[in-house]
Design a protein around this motif. Structure first.
Motif, PDB file in Angstrom:
ATOM      1  N   THR A   6      89.960  27.393  88.820  1.00 49.46           N
ATOM      2  CA  THR A   6      90.037  26.382  87.764  1.00 49.46           C
ATOM      3  C   THR A   6      91.480  26.202  87.319  1.00 49.46           C
ATOM      4  O   THR A   6      92.283  27.134  87.355  1.00 49.46           O
ATOM      5  CB  THR A   6      89.203  26.749  86.519  1.00 49.46           C
ATOM      6  OG1 THR A   6      89.669  27.987  86.012  1.00 49.46           O
ATOM      7  CG2 THR A   6      87.725  26.856  86.827  1.00 49.46           C
ATOM      8  N   VAL A   7      91.797  24.987  86.924  1.00 49.53           N
ATOM      9  CA  VAL A   7      93.076  24.678  86.289  1.00 49.53           C
ATOM     10  C   VAL A   7      92.740  24.123  84.914  1.00 49.53           C
ATOM     11  O   VAL A   7      91.854  23.270  84.799  1.00 49.53           O
ATOM     12  CB  VAL A   7      93.864  23.623  87.100  1.00 49.53           C
ATOM     13  CG1 VAL A   7      95.186  23.300  86.414  1.00 49.53           C
ATOM     14  CG2 VAL A   7      94.102  24.102  88.511  1.00 49.53           C
ATOM     15  N   GLU A  23      97.254  19.455  93.590  1.00 48.53           N
ATOM     16  CA  GLU A  23      98.431  20.249  93.942  1.00 48.53           C
ATOM     17  C   GLU A  23      98.040  21.712  94.208  1.00 48.53           C
ATOM     18  O   GLU A  23      98.417  22.313  95.218  1.00 48.53           O
ATOM     19  CB  GLU A  23      99.390  20.187  92.755  1.00 48.53           C
ATOM     20  CG  GLU A  23     100.772  20.708  92.999  1.00 48.53           C
ATOM     21  CD  GLU A  23     101.750  19.574  93.260  1.00 48.53           C
ATOM     22  OE1 GLU A  23     102.501  19.706  94.227  1.00 48.53           O
ATOM     23  OE2 GLU A  23     101.735  18.582  92.519  1.00 48.53           O
ATOM     24  N   VAL A  24      97.265  22.269  93.294  1.00 47.43           N
ATOM     25  CA  VAL A  24      96.855  23.677  93.391  1.00 47.43           C
ATOM     26  C   VAL A  24      95.918  23.871  94.587  1.00 47.43           C
ATOM     27  O   VAL A  24      96.081  24.828  95.365  1.00 47.43           O
ATOM     28  CB  VAL A  24      96.187  24.123  92.066  1.00 47.43           C
ATOM     29  CG1 VAL A  24      95.498  25.471  92.224  1.00 47.43           C
ATOM     30  CG2 VAL A  24      97.230  24.181  90.955  1.00 47.43           C
ATOM     31  N   ALA A  25      94.976  22.961  94.758  1.00 46.01           N
ATOM     32  CA  ALA A  25      94.013  23.094  95.861  1.00 46.01           C
ATOM     33  C   ALA A  25      94.741  23.075  97.207  1.00 46.01           C
ATOM     34  O   ALA A  25      94.391  23.825  98.127  1.00 46.01           O
ATOM     35  CB  ALA A  25      92.982  21.970  95.800  1.00 46.01           C
ATOM     36  N   GLU A 149     101.721  31.463  93.360  1.00 41.24           N
ATOM     37  CA  GLU A 149     102.220  30.321  94.131  1.00 41.24           C
ATOM     38  C   GLU A 149     101.836  28.998  93.469  1.00 41.24           C
ATOM     39  O   GLU A 149     102.645  28.074  93.377  1.00 41.24           O
ATOM     40  CB  GLU A 149     101.674  30.377  95.565  1.00 41.24           C
ATOM     41  CG  GLU A 149     102.276  31.499  96.388  1.00 41.24           C
ATOM     42  CD  GLU A 149     103.768  31.299  96.607  1.00 41.24           C
ATOM     43  OE1 GLU A 149     104.154  30.239  97.110  1.00 41.24           O
ATOM     44  OE2 GLU A 149     104.548  32.211  96.250  1.00 41.24           O
ATOM     45  N   ALA A 150     100.585  28.908  93.014  1.00 40.09           N
ATOM     46  CA  ALA A 150     100.136  27.688  92.331  1.00 40.09           C
ATOM     47  C   ALA A 150     100.900  27.511  91.018  1.00 40.09           C
ATOM     48  O   ALA A 150     101.313  26.406  90.661  1.00 40.09           O
ATOM     49  CB  ALA A 150      98.632  27.766  92.058  1.00 40.09           C
ATOM     50  N   PHE A 162      99.545  25.200  80.877  1.00 36.45           N
ATOM     51  CA  PHE A 162      98.391  25.220  81.796  1.00 36.45           C
ATOM     52  C   PHE A 162      97.948  26.660  82.057  1.00 36.45           C
ATOM     53  O   PHE A 162      98.690  27.611  81.773  1.00 36.45           O
ATOM     54  CB  PHE A 162      98.758  24.568  83.138  1.00 36.45           C
ATOM     55  CG  PHE A 162      99.869  25.293  83.876  1.00 36.45           C
ATOM     56  CD1 PHE A 162     101.192  25.020  83.608  1.00 36.45           C
ATOM     57  CD2 PHE A 162      99.582  26.268  84.834  1.00 36.45           C
ATOM     58  CE1 PHE A 162     102.224  25.690  84.260  1.00 36.45           C
ATOM     59  CE2 PHE A 162     100.596  26.951  85.492  1.00 36.45           C
ATOM     60  CZ  PHE A 162     101.927  26.662  85.201  1.00 36.45           C
ATOM     61  N   THR A 163      96.756  26.805  82.584  1.00 34.87           N
ATOM     62  CA  THR A 163      96.361  28.073  83.197  1.00 34.87           C
ATOM     63  C   THR A 163      95.811  27.769  84.587  1.00 34.87           C
ATOM     64  O   THR A 163      95.253  26.709  84.827  1.00 34.87           O
ATOM     65  CB  THR A 163      95.247  28.823  82.422  1.00 34.87           C
ATOM     66  OG1 THR A 163      94.021  28.101  82.551  1.00 34.87           O
ATOM     67  CG2 THR A 163      95.589  28.999  80.959  1.00 34.87           C
TER      68      THR A 163
END
Ligand code: AMP
Ligand code: MG
Length: 316
Positions: A6-7, A23-25, A149-150, A162-163
């Motif tokens: 989750t973001v 971006e994270v995915a 990295e994310a 953000f988290t």
């Protein structure tokens, strides 16, 4: 990586969430392509298949995670061991090995003989496992690496608040709300995972990870065994329900949560001396919940009102 990611962002910034998530995915997919133990063509799949043979050229991602895993193994005196793969399999933690009772002594001894982080060699851009039948398992550290990295990628894109959370490995940036309170992260009650025992309020860049006996386990002859192996005995660790670590990076939080689960509070506190800014709590596997907290953890922890649990502060 077999788990949920989750973001989160403050509500006022919600419009940007789909872009952050993409971006994270994308970053997670790259990491999984190198490090998945389930894909034969991944670096990890190739290293495992080549165990006992010649060194293989691997990507920088794989080298970075292997180096971090070997550092964690050295620092923890082998409590963290990225080669526990054969023992995980012997205890039925791989779909291919369905068992209904604990492994026989001889089976365990044979699997144990194929475990040992000192037989992982990293040289330049190559890596190898020195003994046939060895098997890397980076399940105790790869998620923390991926979260860092994310985190770096979102920061580089200018995101401040953000988290990112990947299967219980969380790292935060900035604040949760315009009123500048830090992100609040709950420590789950291992005996009722819908409840929290209390919360930590995180500062910019801090990370939290939990290793729990309720996350992944096997039931053998009517008894539950957690997914964390004590590399000294070759057996799943018993007696602990969970360990939560507060750290300055998600990588340290992840590796430490696994190592501290193995070491327990006494030896674990010695290990933490080498990690400034890292704090931990151990929750024994007996009810009502007791939290054995380092002094720094206790200072940061806000217990849930009305809870039954006790907090015991470990001496410095
Ligand atoms: P975590 O939830 O971060 O504590 O990671 C647990 C996972 O790490 C397990 O599911 C295994 O894949 C792997 N593992 C189990 N025991 C160990 C150990 N002693 N050292 C390193 N990794 C381990
Ligand atoms: Mg871990």
């Amino acid at each position: 990586m077999g788990t949920i990611a989750t973001v989160s962002v403050p509500a006022v910034a919600a419009a940007a969430l789909p872009a952050h998530r993409a971006e994270v995915a994308c970053r997670f997919a790259e990491i999984e392509a190198s490090l998945s133990a389930f894909r034969p063509e991944s670096d990890l799949g190739r290293l495992n298949a080549a165990a006992g043979g010649e060194p293989l050229a691997v990507g920088s991602e794989t080298l970075a995670v292997l180096a971090a895993a070997l550092r964690a193994a050295t620092a923890s005196g082998g409590a963290f061991d990225p080669t526990v793969g054969p023992l995980m399999a012997a205890w039925g933690f791989r779909g291919t090995n369905q068992i209904d009772a604990p492994p026989m002594v001889a089976v365990l001894a044979e699997a144990h003989s194929r475990v040992g982080w000192t037989n992982v060699l990293v040289l330049g851009h190559t890596a190898s496992l020195r003994r046939a039948g060895m098997r890397l398992d980076l399940g105790g550290i790869a998620k923390g690496y991926a979260v860092d990295e994310a985190w770096n990628r979102l920061r580089a894109a200018g995101v401040t608040d953000f988290t990112v959370n990947l299967g219980g490995n969380l790292r935060c940036g900035g604040q949760a709300a315009p009123d500048r309170t830090g992100w609040r992260v709950g420590v789950r009650n291992p005996f009722d995972t819908s409840q929290v025992l209390g919360v930590l309020i995180l500062q910019d860049g801090e990370a939290v990870a939990t290793s729990g006996n309720y996350e992944r386990f096997v039931t053998l002859a009517g008894r539950r065994y957690a997914h964390i192996i004590d590399p000294r005995s070759g057996r799943p660790v018993e007696g602990l329900a969970g360990v939560t670590v507060l750290a300055t990076t998600a990588l340290d939080a992840d590796a430490l949560s696994t190592a501290l689960f193995v070491l327990g509070p006494q030896a674990g506190r010695q290990l933490l001396r080498n990690y400034p800014g890292c704090e931990a709590v151990w929750i024994p596997d007996s009810q009502p919940a007791r939290l054995l907290a380092t002094p720094g953890f206790a200072r940061r922890f806000v217990p849930q009102a009305g809870g039954e649990h006790r907090i015991e502060v470990l001496s410095e």
